[in-house]
Scaffold this motif. Structure first.
Motif, PDB file in Angstrom:
ATOM      1  N   ARG A   4       0.838  -1.205   0.000  1.00 49.38           N
ATOM      2  CA  ARG A   4       0.000   0.000   0.000  1.00 49.38           C
ATOM      3  C   ARG A   4       0.873   1.256   0.000  1.00 49.38           C
ATOM      4  N   ASP A   5       1.487   1.582   1.117  1.00 52.52           N
ATOM      5  CA  ASP A   5       2.333   2.786   1.140  1.00 52.52           C
ATOM      6  C   ASP A   5       3.555   2.560   0.245  1.00 52.52           C
TER       7      ASP A   5
ATOM      8  N   ASN B  37       9.325   4.615   3.938  1.00 49.67           N
ATOM      9  CA  ASN B  37       8.820   4.312   5.286  1.00 49.67           C
ATOM     10  C   ASN B  37       9.922   3.682   6.126  1.00 49.67           C
TER      11      ASN B  37
ATOM     12  N   HIS C 193       7.568   8.028   8.401  1.00 52.19           N
ATOM     13  CA  HIS C 193       8.175   8.267   7.092  1.00 52.19           C
ATOM     14  C   HIS C 193       9.608   8.723   7.275  1.00 52.19           C
TER      15      HIS C 193
ATOM     16  N   HIS D 110       3.798   4.771  12.496  1.00 48.76           N
ATOM     17  CA  HIS D 110       3.950   4.707  11.034  1.00 48.76           C
ATOM     18  C   HIS D 110       4.851   5.887  10.673  1.00 48.76           C
TER      19      HIS D 110
HETATM   20 ZN    ZN Z   1       2.378   6.699   5.052  1.00 51.67          ZN
END
Ligand code: ZN
Ligand code: KIV
Length: 516
Positions: free
Chosen positions: A17-18, A242, A208, A206
């Motif tokens: 997804r990311d 990420n 980055h 989460h």
């Molecule tokens: Zn993200």
């Protein structure tokens, strides 16, 4: 090593997804299925398979993964909107265990400029979104997007309201990679101290990597009490990516003495998973990347080599075999048999069926004739090429090109298209590779703009296989292509055709179609 009192950290993988949001990294359905299987073998606890409302392709991929992949929680992302949440549920509902992940931005800058909502409206929408998701499934995660830049008092209120509404995981994203480790740890500590119902949910992070701090920030969050980390293989993702799965997992494992945490990850599968994701997405891993880079376990300085020979622990804090690096990078030759090849492929993490092994064996013999020694890297390249799942509408049958200083190259190109063959002879381009690309465009009728072209050698030596990666733009979309050969012009032609085949698979282009 894990002890009975080790805290278990949930590994939430968002590579599909990311990670897929990395420019140029979009994956087709087959590629996502293959990656998902590898992630399950790796032992991820939650697999975020996509953002179902984003496109029909995303929806289908999440649904297929939910229907076919067993052994982990399958998660779909949704904004706090009814249509998103309904689509996420439709996509994940057939999973063995399903999760809906809803998010809504909470920081002042997002409230004012993006959402145009005040604080009360944000809380109302978040609660409605979580409640709708809980109506479908008991496992619901809520993310206040840009949490790190949100006023702490307000963040506490949103988190409390989302847990009251039924969220079982509250994820704290550092959406723009702005946090520092001490700050991140503090956010988690404040939430644990001030949110009265915080014990009813798992706290997740989460992070980055815009400042290169994603792993450090995630570790600080774990130290402060977070129980779930969101991460991706090779750290791919939006912008600078990420938190990298392999780095956080190996940090927790190697420094168990400090963190007292463990994960469910089968660390020996890390390198195969990293290679697979790199091959599928075309995003190469830098040589000095921690854990999975080519140099991660290479010792160059004499003093280090001396220490290593006396006692590996002098300079090595992890063993290469613990992350799935096979100890010898050698060597098969043209006299090696099928069993040796099968053995080597298995050690590299590929489970091939009989038919795939037959094809690999044939290709291996051809390669072994061209170069004396076939290394693990060569083998991995052959397998990955075979596992490429883009339908081959056009295949290279033959080419010839002559070029020289001060004259346009002469190119002859023959392509296979199903049962027929098409050919052209032209004088064009700026060098042999450009000439072959132009000839391919003419024969396929698909004209593209090449935005990236990279060549590197898969292994060592003058006779090493060259791997070419291209990225081309067609009608506003980016497509990747990858090709390998001991001849670098042929590798370039294969890579370019691979990209053209991806375009053809997305939107069948009639012959003569030009990219306006
Ligand atoms: Zn993200
Ligand atoms: O970075 C982010 O904030 C996200 C959320 C959707 C969790 O990816």
């Amino acid at each position: 090593m894990p002890t009975p009192d080790s805290r278990r950290i949930v590994i939430f993988d968002t590579t599909l997804r990311d990670g897929e949001q990395s420019p140029g990294a979009s994956m087709n359905l087959n590629e996502k299925m293959e990656a998902a299987q590898a992630l399950v073998k790796l032992g991820v606890d939650v697999l975020e398979a996509g953002f179902p409302i984003a496109s029909p392709g995303d929806f289908e991929a999440v649904r297929e993964i939910a229907r076919n992949v067993r052994g982990t929680v399958i998660c779909g992302l949704a904004r706090c909107r009814n249509e998103d949440i309904d689509a996420a549920w439709e996509a994940v509902k057939d999973a063995e265990r399903a999760r809906i992940h809803v998010f809504l931005a909470t920081s002042a800058i997002h409230r004012e400029f993006k959402l145009k909502m005040d604080k009360e409206e944000i809380i109302r929408r978040a609660v409605e979104g979580v409640r709708r998701a809980v109506g479908y499934c008991p496992d619901v995660e809520f993310s206040p997007e840009d949490a790190v830049r949100t006023e702490l008092d307000f963040l506490c209120r949103v988190v409390e309201a989302s847990i009251d509404a039924g969220a079982t995981t509250v994820n704290i994203p550092d959406t723009v990679g702005y946090a520092t480790p001490v700050q991140m740890g503090n956010v988690i500590r404040v939430l644990r101290q001030r949110v009265p119902n915080i014990d009813k949910a798992v706290i997740s992070v989460h992070c980055h990597n815009d400042l290169g701090l994603a792993v450090a920030n995630s570790l600080a969050a774990v130290e402060a009490g977070a129980g779930q980390v969101e991460c991706t293989i090779n750290g791919i993702g939006e912008r600078a990516g990420n938190c990298s799965l392999e780095e956080i997992v190996m940090a927790l494992r190697t420094r168990h003495d400090y963190f007292h945490c463990q994960t469910n990850i089968v660390t020996q599968r890390i390198v195969p998973a990293s290679r697979l994701i790199s091959s599928i997405t075309g995003i190469q891993v830098q040589r000095n990347k921690a854990i999975v880079g080519q140099n991660a376990f290479a010792h160059e300085a004499g003093i280090h080599q001396d220490g290593m020979l006396k006692e590996p622990r002098t300079y090595e804090i992890m063993r290469p075999e613990d992350v799935g690096l096979t100890q010898s990078d050698l060597v098969l030759g043209k006299h090696s048999g099928r069993a040796a090849l099968a053995d080597r492929a298995k050690a590299l993490g590929y489970n091939l069926n009989r038919q795939q092994l037959d094809i690999l064996f044939q290709q291996f013999k051809v390669l072994a004739d061209k170069k004396k020694e076939v290394y693990d890297g060569d083998l991995a390249a052959l397998v990955e090429q075979q596992l490429q799942t883009t339908p081959e509408r056009f295949a290279l049958a033959a080419y010839e090109v002559t070029s020289g200083t001060g004259r346009a190259p002469e190119v002859y190109l023959r392509l296979r298209r199903g049962d027929e063959e098409v050919e052209t002879r032209m004088s064009c381009g700026d060098g042999p590779v450009d000439a072959v690309f132009l000839a391919i465009e003419q024969l396929t009728g698909i004209t593209v703009h090449c935005t990236d072209f990279r060549v590197h050698s898969v292994t060592v030596g003058k006779d090493a296989q060259g791997e070419v990666m291209v990225v081309v733009e067609y009608k506003g979309q980016l497509y990747r292509g990858r090709g390998m050969s001991t001849d670098s012009v042929e590798a370039s032609a294969k890579a370019f055709l691979n990209a053209i085949n991806r375009i053809a698979a997305m939107a069948p282009a009639p012959s003569g179609d030009q990219n306006a």
